[in-house]
Design a protein around this motif. Structure first.
Motif, PDB file in Angstrom:
ATOM      1  N   PRO A   1       0.811  -1.221   0.000  1.00 52.30           N
ATOM      2  CA  PRO A   1       0.000   0.000   0.000  1.00 52.30           C
ATOM      3  C   PRO A   1       0.849   1.279   0.000  1.00 52.30           C
ATOM      4  CG  PRO A   1       0.123  -0.870   2.207  1.00 52.30           C
ATOM      5  CD  PRO A   1       0.902  -1.811   1.329  1.00 52.30           C
ATOM      6  N   ALA A   2       2.127   1.177  -0.342  1.00 58.40           N
ATOM      7  CA  ALA A   2       3.037   2.331  -0.263  1.00 58.40           C
ATOM      8  C   ALA A   2       2.921   3.232  -1.494  1.00 58.40           C
ATOM      9  CB  ALA A   2       4.467   1.852  -0.077  1.00 58.40           C
ATOM     10  N   HIS A   3       1.746   3.785  -1.692  1.00 59.68           N
ATOM     11  CA  HIS A   3       1.511   4.750  -2.767  1.00 59.68           C
ATOM     12  C   HIS A   3       0.340   5.643  -2.348  1.00 59.68           C
ATOM     13  CE1 HIS A   3      -0.950   1.184  -3.658  1.00 59.68           C
ATOM     14  NE2 HIS A   3      -1.872   2.072  -3.987  1.00 59.68           N
ATOM     15  N   ALA A   4       0.205   6.760  -3.011  1.00 59.33           N
ATOM     16  CA  ALA A   4      -0.880   7.688  -2.688  1.00 59.33           C
ATOM     17  C   ALA A   4      -2.224   7.101  -3.093  1.00 59.33           C
ATOM     18  CB  ALA A   4      -0.656   9.019  -3.407  1.00 59.33           C
ATOM     19  N   VAL A   5      -3.264   7.489  -2.379  1.00 59.80           N
ATOM     20  CA  VAL A   5      -4.603   6.978  -2.659  1.00 59.80           C
ATOM     21  C   VAL A   5      -5.080   7.417  -4.041  1.00 59.80           C
ATOM     22  CG1 VAL A   5      -5.961   8.843  -1.637  1.00 59.80           C
ATOM     23  CG2 VAL A   5      -6.827   6.522  -1.551  1.00 59.80           C
ATOM     24  N   ARG A   6      -4.550   8.530  -4.551  1.00 60.69           N
ATOM     25  CA  ARG A   6      -4.941   9.032  -5.878  1.00 60.69           C
ATOM     26  C   ARG A   6      -4.010   8.560  -6.989  1.00 60.69           C
ATOM     27  NH1 ARG A   6      -6.005  15.329  -5.154  1.00 60.69           N
ATOM     28  NH2 ARG A   6      -3.875  15.229  -5.893  1.00 60.69           N
ATOM     29  N   SER A   7      -3.129   7.637  -6.717  1.00 63.14           N
ATOM     30  CA  SER A   7      -2.184   7.167  -7.719  1.00 63.14           C
ATOM     31  C   SER A   7      -2.909   6.452  -8.863  1.00 63.14           C
ATOM     32  CB  SER A   7      -1.179   6.205  -7.086  1.00 63.14           C
ATOM     33  OG  SER A   7      -0.412   5.566  -8.084  1.00 63.14           O
ATOM     34  N   PRO A   8      -2.569   6.774 -10.111  1.00 60.44           N
ATOM     35  CA  PRO A   8      -3.199   6.069 -11.234  1.00 60.44           C
ATOM     36  C   PRO A   8      -2.713   4.625 -11.369  1.00 60.44           C
ATOM     37  CG  PRO A   8      -1.601   7.658 -12.029  1.00 60.44           C
ATOM     38  CD  PRO A   8      -1.688   7.847 -10.545  1.00 60.44           C
ATOM     39  N   LEU A   9      -1.682   4.245 -10.608  1.00 62.47           N
ATOM     40  CA  LEU A   9      -1.167   2.878 -10.646  1.00 62.47           C
ATOM     41  C   LEU A   9      -1.634   2.038  -9.459  1.00 62.47           C
ATOM     42  CD1 LEU A   9       2.470   3.700 -11.777  1.00 62.47           C
ATOM     43  CD2 LEU A   9       0.527   2.996 -13.192  1.00 62.47           C
ATOM     44  N   CYS A  10      -2.503   2.590  -8.623  1.00 60.48           N
ATOM     45  CA  CYS A  10      -3.031   1.874  -7.471  1.00 60.48           C
ATOM     46  C   CYS A  10      -3.801   0.635  -7.954  1.00 60.48           C
ATOM     47  CB  CYS A  10      -3.954   2.779  -6.673  1.00 60.48           C
ATOM     48  SG  CYS A  10      -4.874   1.936  -5.373  1.00 60.48           S
ATOM     49  N   PRO A  11      -3.520  -0.555  -7.389  1.00 59.42           N
ATOM     50  CA  PRO A  11      -4.232  -1.766  -7.824  1.00 59.42           C
ATOM     51  C   PRO A  11      -5.749  -1.680  -7.622  1.00 59.42           C
ATOM     52  CG  PRO A  11      -2.353  -2.343  -6.453  1.00 59.42           C
ATOM     53  CD  PRO A  11      -2.471  -0.858  -6.414  1.00 59.42           C
ATOM     54  N   GLU A  12      -6.180  -1.047  -6.553  1.00 61.28           N
ATOM     55  CA  GLU A  12      -7.628  -0.905  -6.323  1.00 61.28           C
ATOM     56  C   GLU A  12      -8.260   0.036  -7.343  1.00 61.28           C
ATOM     57  OE1 GLU A  12     -10.025  -2.350  -4.253  1.00 61.28           O
ATOM     58  OE2 GLU A  12      -8.366  -3.754  -4.169  1.00 61.28           O
ATOM     59  N   TYR A  13      -7.563   1.101  -7.685  1.00 65.75           N
ATOM     60  CA  TYR A  13      -8.059   2.010  -8.716  1.00 65.75           C
ATOM     61  C   TYR A  13      -8.135   1.286 -10.061  1.00 65.75           C
ATOM     62  CZ  TYR A  13      -8.252   5.728 -12.161  1.00 65.75           C
ATOM     63  OH  TYR A  13      -8.610   6.501 -13.230  1.00 65.75           O
ATOM     64  N   LEU A  14      -7.104   0.541 -10.400  1.00 66.42           N
ATOM     65  CA  LEU A  14      -7.091  -0.202 -11.670  1.00 66.42           C
ATOM     66  C   LEU A  14      -8.210  -1.236 -11.705  1.00 66.42           C
ATOM     67  CD1 LEU A  14      -3.249  -0.616 -12.152  1.00 66.42           C
ATOM     68  CD2 LEU A  14      -4.775   0.987 -13.318  1.00 66.42           C
ATOM     69  N   ARG A  15      -8.530  -1.843 -10.563  1.00 66.29           N
ATOM     70  CA  ARG A  15      -9.644  -2.779 -10.477  1.00 66.29           C
ATOM     71  C   ARG A  15     -10.957  -2.051 -10.745  1.00 66.29           C
ATOM     72  NH1 ARG A  15     -12.487  -3.640  -6.207  1.00 66.29           N
ATOM     73  NH2 ARG A  15     -13.896  -5.370  -6.108  1.00 66.29           N
TER      74      ARG A  15
END
Length: 190
Positions: free
Chosen positions: A129-143
């Protein structure tokens, strides 16, 4: 004027009746300026027309050509930073910090601004989870983007998508019924 131009110069293979129906369904949602003084337009189209325009990656309007891409608008709460709802209807009582995912302080008072931790990845027990919540590479965002694309492609709700994920349904057998959006960018004067 814009609708007619979009249809006549980009969807000329459609018959007259289809073009008339299409003109009723095209909606220019909104526009916004970028840092380099260009104007981006968000246009809502029926799925079939959107698919045809996205094949070429550009449209022709007002004697100019514009690059286009699909606009993906993922609904995210700015209180808990979770997806599929907004802050107005959020059930949590305290705002969660968007940098570290804790609820004991605001983003502006975060003691660990240089060490971001995504609250969505923490909530779903992801390994990194070592990334910003608004990161375009976040696995949850990509899901969420994948779910959004499947909903638009097939006209399904999330429960149906999750059921199909396990059943591995054949792609391309569904009529696109939900509207999709494109963005086109340029210095378009109206």
């Amino acid at each position: 004027m814009l609708k007619e131009d979009l249809i006549s110069k980009n969807l000329d293979s459609w018959n007259i009746t289809s073009k008339e129906c299409l003109a009723k369904e095209i909606v220019f949602k909104y526009s916004f300026k970028t840092k380099d003084n260009r104007v981006n337009w968000i246009v809502q189209l029926p799925g079939q027309a959107c698919r045809q325009l996205l094949k070429n990656n550009r449209i022709f309007m007002s004697w100019r050509t514009y690059r286009i891409r699909e606009f993906v608008n993922i609904l995210r709460c700015y209180k808990c930073h979770s997806y599929e709802h907004i802050a107005k209807v959020c059930n949590i009582s305290k705002q969660i910090c968007m940098h570290c995912g804790k609820d004991d302080h605001e983003r502006t008072d975060c003691p660990s601004k240089n060490e971001p931790r995504c609250s969505n990845c923490i909530r779903s027990k992801r390994k990194d989870p070592a990334h910003a919540v608004r990161s375009p590479l976040c696995p949850e965002y990509l899901r969420q983007v994948e779910i959004y694309n499947k909903k638009n492609r097939m006209g399904l709700n999330i429960a149906q998508i999750n059921a199909q994920r396990s059943a591995a349904a054949a792609a391309g057998n569904y009529e696109e019924s939900k509207p999709r959006y494109i963005v086109y960018s340029g210095a378009l004067c109206i």
